[in-house]
Design a protein around this motif. Structure first.
Motif, mmCIF file in Angstrom:
data_model
loop_
_atom_site.group_PDB
_atom_site.id
_atom_site.type_symbol
_atom_site.label_atom_id
_atom_site.label_comp_id
_atom_site.label_asym_id
_atom_site.label_seq_id
_atom_site.Cartn_x
_atom_site.Cartn_y
_atom_site.Cartn_z
ATOM 1 N N ALA A 1 27.349 48.936 -36.216
ATOM 2 C CA ALA A 1 28.138 50.159 -36.266
ATOM 3 C C ALA A 1 28.224 50.797 -34.894
ATOM 4 C CB ALA A 1 27.511 51.129 -37.256
ATOM 5 N N GLY A 2 29.229 51.621 -34.715
ATOM 6 C CA GLY A 2 29.376 52.361 -33.465
ATOM 7 C C GLY A 2 30.749 52.176 -32.884
ATOM 8 N N CYS A 3 31.131 53.113 -32.055
ATOM 9 C CA CYS A 3 32.470 53.038 -31.472
ATOM 10 C C CYS A 3 32.407 53.543 -30.049
ATOM 11 C CB CYS A 3 33.463 53.845 -32.292
ATOM 12 S SG CYS A 3 35.129 53.761 -31.639
ATOM 13 N N PRO A 4 32.019 52.768 -29.095
ATOM 14 C CA PRO A 4 31.433 51.430 -29.201
ATOM 15 C C PRO A 4 29.950 51.511 -29.533
ATOM 16 C CG PRO A 4 31.518 52.076 -26.925
ATOM 17 C CD PRO A 4 32.124 53.206 -27.697
ATOM 18 N N PRO A 5 29.376 50.446 -30.093
ATOM 19 C CA PRO A 5 27.936 50.445 -30.321
ATOM 20 C C PRO A 5 27.219 50.486 -28.975
ATOM 21 C CG PRO A 5 28.995 48.568 -31.357
ATOM 22 C CD PRO A 5 30.008 49.177 -30.472
ATOM 23 N N ASP B 1 40.756 57.731 -24.876
ATOM 24 C CA ASP B 1 39.611 56.993 -24.341
ATOM 25 C C ASP B 1 39.801 55.502 -24.468
ATOM 26 O OD1 ASP B 1 37.808 58.975 -23.655
ATOM 27 O OD2 ASP B 1 37.219 59.271 -25.736
ATOM 28 N N ARG B 2 40.476 55.118 -25.513
ATOM 29 C CA ARG B 2 40.417 53.730 -25.915
ATOM 30 C C ARG B 2 41.521 52.863 -25.361
ATOM 31 N NH1 ARG B 2 37.548 56.806 -28.724
ATOM 32 N NH2 ARG B 2 35.667 56.099 -29.754
ATOM 33 N N TYR B 3 42.509 53.456 -24.656
ATOM 34 C CA TYR B 3 43.407 52.458 -24.069
ATOM 35 C C TYR B 3 42.967 51.941 -22.717
ATOM 36 C CZ TYR B 3 46.238 56.792 -23.654
ATOM 37 O OH TYR B 3 46.673 58.057 -23.508
ATOM 38 N N ALA C 1 38.252 44.193 -26.907
ATOM 39 C CA ALA C 1 38.662 45.539 -26.523
ATOM 40 C C ALA C 1 37.469 46.276 -25.941
ATOM 41 C CB ALA C 1 39.243 46.266 -27.713
ATOM 42 N N CYS C 2 37.446 47.575 -26.158
ATOM 43 C CA CYS C 2 36.437 48.438 -25.534
ATOM 44 C C CYS C 2 35.025 47.928 -25.802
ATOM 45 C CB CYS C 2 36.549 49.867 -26.025
ATOM 46 S SG CYS C 2 37.978 50.265 -27.007
ATOM 47 N N CYS C 3 34.761 47.460 -27.005
ATOM 48 C CA CYS C 3 33.419 47.015 -27.337
ATOM 49 C C CYS C 3 32.971 45.866 -26.446
ATOM 50 C CB CYS C 3 33.356 46.579 -28.787
ATOM 51 S SG CYS C 3 33.315 47.952 -29.914
ATOM 52 N N ALA C 4 33.932 45.084 -25.964
ATOM 53 C CA ALA C 4 33.571 43.953 -25.110
ATOM 54 C C ALA C 4 32.889 44.426 -23.849
ATOM 55 C CB ALA C 4 34.817 43.153 -24.767
ATOM 56 N N ALA D 1 34.084 41.410 -30.592
ATOM 57 C CA ALA D 1 33.835 42.690 -29.951
ATOM 58 C C ALA D 1 35.148 43.402 -29.739
ATOM 59 C CB ALA D 1 33.115 42.477 -28.626
ATOM 60 N N GLY D 2 35.589 44.123 -30.734
ATOM 61 C CA GLY D 2 36.794 44.905 -30.533
ATOM 62 C C GLY D 2 37.771 44.819 -31.679
ATOM 63 N N THR D 3 38.926 45.408 -31.441
ATOM 64 C CA THR D 3 39.946 45.498 -32.467
ATOM 65 C C THR D 3 40.651 44.157 -32.627
ATOM 66 O OG1 THR D 3 40.308 47.640 -31.461
ATOM 67 C CG2 THR D 3 41.761 47.025 -33.248
ATOM 68 N N VAL D 4 40.797 43.726 -33.852
ATOM 69 C CA VAL D 4 41.551 42.505 -34.117
ATOM 70 C C VAL D 4 42.870 42.930 -34.737
ATOM 71 C CG1 VAL D 4 41.564 40.323 -35.316
ATOM 72 C CG2 VAL D 4 39.416 41.298 -34.609
ATOM 73 N N HIS E 1 47.578 45.155 -29.480
ATOM 74 C CA HIS E 1 48.432 46.312 -29.733
ATOM 75 C C HIS E 1 47.811 47.146 -30.848
ATOM 76 C CE1 HIS E 1 51.774 48.895 -30.104
ATOM 77 N NE2 HIS E 1 52.109 48.460 -31.292
ATOM 78 N N ARG E 2 47.473 48.405 -30.495
ATOM 79 C CA ARG E 2 46.749 49.227 -31.457
ATOM 80 C C ARG E 2 47.502 50.504 -31.809
ATOM 81 N NH1 ARG E 2 40.671 49.225 -29.193
ATOM 82 N NH2 ARG E 2 41.654 49.746 -27.255
ATOM 83 N N CYS E 3 48.792 50.497 -31.585
ATOM 84 C CA CYS E 3 49.652 51.550 -32.131
ATOM 85 C C CYS E 3 49.295 52.935 -31.604
ATOM 86 C CB CYS E 3 49.571 51.573 -33.645
ATOM 87 S SG CYS E 3 49.257 50.003 -34.390
ATOM 88 N N GLY F 1 31.087 46.747 -33.685
ATOM 89 C CA GLY F 1 31.873 47.971 -33.593
ATOM 90 C C GLY F 1 32.671 48.284 -34.838
ATOM 91 N N ALA F 2 33.138 49.518 -34.877
ATOM 92 C CA ALA F 2 33.842 49.999 -36.055
ATOM 93 C C ALA F 2 35.125 49.223 -36.314
ATOM 94 C CB ALA F 2 34.148 51.480 -35.889
ATOM 95 N N CYS F 3 35.804 48.830 -35.254
ATOM 96 C CA CYS F 3 37.083 48.152 -35.436
ATOM 97 C C CYS F 3 36.922 46.807 -36.118
ATOM 98 C CB CYS F 3 37.745 47.923 -34.095
ATOM 99 S SG CYS F 3 38.500 49.380 -33.452
ATOM 100 N N ALA F 4 35.991 46.001 -35.618
ATOM 101 C CA ALA F 4 35.804 44.682 -36.196
ATOM 102 C C ALA F 4 35.236 44.799 -37.606
ATOM 103 C CB ALA F 4 34.881 43.849 -35.315
ATOM 104 N N GLY G 1 38.080 50.778 -37.907
ATOM 105 C CA GLY G 1 37.628 51.857 -37.034
ATOM 106 C C GLY G 1 38.625 52.998 -36.953
ATOM 107 N N PRO G 2 38.813 53.533 -35.766
ATOM 108 C CA PRO G 2 39.726 54.676 -35.630
ATOM 109 C C PRO G 2 41.170 54.324 -35.954
ATOM 110 C CG PRO G 2 38.863 53.979 -33.499
ATOM 111 C CD PRO G 2 38.140 53.199 -34.514
ATOM 112 N N TYR G 3 41.470 53.041 -36.034
ATOM 113 C CA TYR G 3 42.854 52.639 -36.266
ATOM 114 C C TYR G 3 43.121 52.366 -37.736
ATOM 115 C CZ TYR G 3 42.528 52.358 -31.324
ATOM 116 O OH TYR G 3 42.314 52.697 -30.026
ATOM 117 N N HIS G 4 42.175 52.738 -38.583
ATOM 118 C CA HIS G 4 42.305 52.353 -39.979
ATOM 119 C C HIS G 4 43.550 52.945 -40.616
ATOM 120 C CE1 HIS G 4 40.677 50.825 -43.747
ATOM 121 N NE2 HIS G 4 41.309 51.855 -44.271
HETATM 122 S S1 SF4 Z 1 35.059 50.179 -32.347
HETATM 123 FE FE1 SF4 Z 1 35.708 51.764 -30.930
HETATM 124 S S2 SF4 Z 1 34.980 51.050 -28.939
HETATM 125 FE FE2 SF4 Z 1 34.958 49.291 -30.318
HETATM 126 S S3 SF4 Z 1 36.919 48.268 -30.065
HETATM 127 FE FE3 SF4 Z 1 37.154 49.710 -31.730
HETATM 128 S S4 SF4 Z 1 37.927 51.550 -30.783
HETATM 129 FE FE4 SF4 Z 1 37.071 50.296 -29.155
#
Ligand code: SF4
Lengths: 390, 198, 177
Positions: free
Chosen positions: C133-137, A83-85, C37-40, C74-77, A63-65, C102-105, C109-112
């Motif tokens: 680094a990268g979103c996704p790398p 893009d990310r969901y 997540a996406c990075c996977a 690989a992804g958001t935790v 869950h990423r809000c 990736g940025a999330c791990a 990342g974008p969810y900061h």
């Molecule tokens: S870093 Fe970007 S691509 Fe990777 S899991 Fe996070 S949101 Fe998805």
């Protein structure tokens, strides 16, 4: 209701169940880290010996809000989050969100942009279905389909890279049109890809659908009846696999889909019953063929012209109102319910994600199946956890 | 060209369906309001931005664009109304059930149910309001099983209690999560189980 | 290496043994199949035919932590998952390595900012060896991270004593004694 769960099985063809073995119920946790859950999701299985007596799905591990972020950032800033969901079909997500914002803005995007949108969305559908079918093979124990599927998927990603620079998270389709026009020669390379893909598609078909093991493991397994599919709000290949003729591209045409000719594929019980796991894969396989058809027509019809509406800039202030716009994502109906109060930040961005609804029925397909079929059933739903949890 | 009126799906169809359903439901004795948008679907050329500015001016007519919807008088009617929609009006599929918190100052939450009729291809949005302080509504999960997970999500995100829900556990958030994240007055947590959140 | 670990003085023999053990470890990393997540998806693409992680000896994706020595986050935790990530890490046999992909791990990342349930970096619960680094790398970035990790492993001391003056930051040493 029969007392022993195995007894419910008797009418299913081709299965043998030992009824004389008395076993105790045993709870098995599948996930959140399990290769067959396609991400992080947990299914709690209640097994009576080898036979499943019940299942319960636990979500929320990713869950990423997204919905909270939707009402915290600008309309346009939210685009990368779409893009990310559903990260396997990011173009479609961009498209769904952009259409919802445009419906509040009241702008109709230039025709060339509409065609480009359809082209990238359909290419993404092919890539997503390839991945779905490939990983489904992996769930059932075969490595080859995934690797062959990835080969063609890479080609689609290469096309995307040429047009927008990203492999996975594109943000290419944006409110008002598309980010930039297709580079020189891009449409020709799409045509070249289609020629190659049409040939390799037959390879997949023989590799997957005519594979004895695959048929044995999917035919007559996890049968979803049409009534059940409707009641649980399924959409996409899940709904069509159960024999319901419904496709938003044809029935609620958005963009220029009404100018294109294509068939809506339904499950026909090709190897077993209508609505079994095989039928859902069958629908995905043939939808790829239809996508190729759509793409060919688009390449023929695409006009020249602008690709971005001139009134949509970086700061978007839609008129007050609320609107729900749904598109046919590879997984089903992806809807965005946007509420605006006329400011540059949304009041609400609700995402109706297809996997969420499709997954809610999966736990009701489990009772009566064998333990090993749990992976086959979950895999056939083709979920993307980023989207079930958002 | 076929039955397309805009590039984002047949919105006119949705307006007509809402009008029709409103009449049918009123005739069956339910109290409801029909909300129709007053802006054209497509903004006249060069006016997409202008409209919003005009809407903000004082004593201007309130403008509204998008879907038409039905607003029920009483939230308690929801299950019965939706059942009527399903059985009599043919809306066989519930595609979404959610809620909206309009603003920090608003005293009410909006509940939103989206229905779809696969025969006429129409969409119908039914809304109701509940007070924020006492957000209790009857669940429709027994009418449309599809609402099951949607309501669980809305419950944890907005703090709505759905009475009669078959399985009222949290769905996405951890079981020990405090607060309702999608309410406008939500405050981001400082830490969760000893892990800092910033 | 149990008893001998980090104990013997520097000599030709110990250096060569170290070299050999590190060579073996670094060229057969077994990652755990652990897509978040996406990075996977990019991680899977790396396993695919075009990028072919097998060239680097890290293609044997294991489905169980017991058989893996590289955890690729690989992804958001998020908080709900974080607990499980920790548990998976604890189940892996040493020596074990963690790559934050990736940025999330790496840091949310974008969810900061608005992600109330998102953990702002997986290094809050497990020690991380390599950040990518990268979103996704891109897959190339993943491979680069993998090679960095291999270099790091090659510098490790297995049976030679750790020089006294090198301070190994708490929690980053890949195989605590
Ligand atoms: S870093 Fe970007 S691509 Fe990777 S899991 Fe996070 S949101 Fe998805």
């Amino acid at each position: 209701m029969n007392s022993h769960p195995a007894a419910r099985f008797d009418d299913k063809p081709g299965r043998e169940v030992e009824l004389d073995v008395a076993t105790q119920d045993c709870m098995i946790h599948m996930g959140p880290q399990h290769p067959a859950t396609h991400g992080v999701m947990r299914v709690l299985l209640k097994a009576d010996g080898e036979i499943l007596a019940g299942a319960q799905t636990h979500l929320g591990y990713l869950h990423r809000c997204a919905e909270k972020i939707g009402e915290s950032v600008d309309w346009l800033q939210y685009l990368p989050y779409t893009d990310r969901y559903d990260y396997l079909a990011a173009m479609n997500n961009n498209l769904g969100y952009s259409l919802a914002v445009e419906s509040l803005l009241g702008v109709e995007v230039p025709e060339r942009a509409q065609y480009l949108r359809v082209i990238v969305a359909e290419l993404n559908r092919i890539a997503s279905h390839l991945f779905a079918v490939g990983t489904y093979g992996l769930d059932l124990g075969a490595f080859t389909p995934l690797f062959t599927a990835l080969r063609d998927r890479e080609e689609v990603l290469e096309l995307f890279e040429k047009i927008c620079g990203a492999r996975l998270t594109y943000s290419y389709v944006r409110p008002g049109g598309v980010m930039n026009d297709a580079p020189e020669g891009w449409l020709a390379s799409v045509a070249a890809f289609l020629d190659g893909f049409e040939k390799t598609w037959h390879e997949y078909w023989t590799l997957i659908a005519e594979n004895k093991i695959f048929i044995e493991r999917t035919a007559n397994i996890g049968v979803l009846s049409a009534e059940q599919a409707l009641a649980w709000g399924c959409s996409g290949p899940m709904l069509r696999g159960s024999g319901i003729d419904w496709d938003l591209r044809r029935d609620q045409p958005y963009l220029i889909y009404d100018r294109l000719e294509f068939d809506v594929i339904q499950g026909v019980g090709y190897r077993g019953q209508v609505g079994d796991c095989f039928d859902r894969t069958f629908v995905r396989m043939f939808e790829m063929v239809e996508s190729v058809r759509i793409l060919r027509q688009c390449l023929e019809q695409i006009p020249d012209g602008e690709v971005l509406h001139e009134e949509v800039g970086a700061v978007i202030r839609p008129a007050p109102g609320e609107s729900y716009v749904a598109i046919e994502n590879p997984r089903g109906e992806l809807g965005h319910y946007c509420v605006s109060d006329g400011t540059k930040i949304a009041v609400r961005v609700r995402v109706r994600s297809p996997s969420f609804c499709n997954m809610s029925v999966a736990e009701h397909l489990m009772p009566g199946a064998m333990l090993g079929d749990a992976a086959a059933i979950i895999g056939s739903v083709d979920i993307v956890v980023g989207e079930t949890d958002r | 060209m076929a039955a397309r009126d805009t590039a984002w799906g047949p919105m006119e169809l949705n307006r007509a369906a809402a009008q029709e359903a409103a009449e049918a439901l009123r005739a069956a004795g339910w109290e409801l309001e029909l909300q129709l948008p007053n802006l054209p679907l497509i903004a006249p050329e060069g006016e997409a931005k202008d409209l919003v500015r005009r809407a903000k001016e004082e004593d201007a007519e309130p403008v509204w664009r998008g879907d038409a919807f039905l607003l029920l008088g009483k939230a308690q009617d929801l299950p019965a109304v939706l059942e009527h929609c399903r059985d009599e009006l043919g809306y066989a599929l519930l595609y979404d059930a959610t809620a909206v918190d309009p603003s920090v100052d608003s005293a009410e939450l909006k509940l939103i149910y989206g229905l779809r009729n696969l025969q006429t291809k129409a969409r119908l949005i039914v809304q109701a309001r509940v007070p924020k302080t006492e957000a209790v509504v009857p669940s429709v999960a027994l009418v449309y099983p599809a609402a099951d997970w949607h309501e669980r999500e809305a419950a944890e995100m907005y703090g709505i209690t759905y009475t009669g829900h078959p399985d009222p556990r949290k769905l996405l958030l951890p079981d020990d999560w405090a607060g309702f994240p999608l309410r406008k007055d939500y405050e981001y947590p400082e830490e969760y189980n000893g892990i800092s959140c910033t | 290496m149990g008893v001998l670990e980090n104990s013997l003085p520097e000599s030709i023999l110990t250096t060569r043994v170290d070299w050999m053990v590190n060579w073996a470890r670094s060229s057969s990393l077994w990652p755990m199949t652990f897509g978040l997540a996406c990075c996977a998806i990019e991680m899977i693409a790396v396993g695919g035919p075009r990028f072919d992680v097998d060239r680097f000896g890290a293609g044997a994706f294991r489905a169980t932590p017991r058989q893996a020595d590289l955890m690729v986050v690989a992804g958001t935790v998020n908080f709900k998952m974080g607990e499980r990530v920790k548990r998976l890490y604890d189940q892996m046999p040493g020596p074990k390595y963690v790559m934050a992909l990736g940025a999330c791990a790496t840091g949310g990342g974008p969810y900061h900012k608005y992600g109330y349930t998102v953990m702002k970096g997986v290094d809050r619960i497990v020690p991380v060896d390599v950040y990518v680094a990268g979103c996704p790398p891109r897959p190339e970035a993943f491979l680069d991270g993998l090679m960095l990790l291999q270099q790091k492993i090659k510098r490790q001391r297995v049976i030679r004593a750790q020089p006294k003056d090198v301070i190994v930051p708490q929690g980053t040493e890949a195989h605590p004694a």
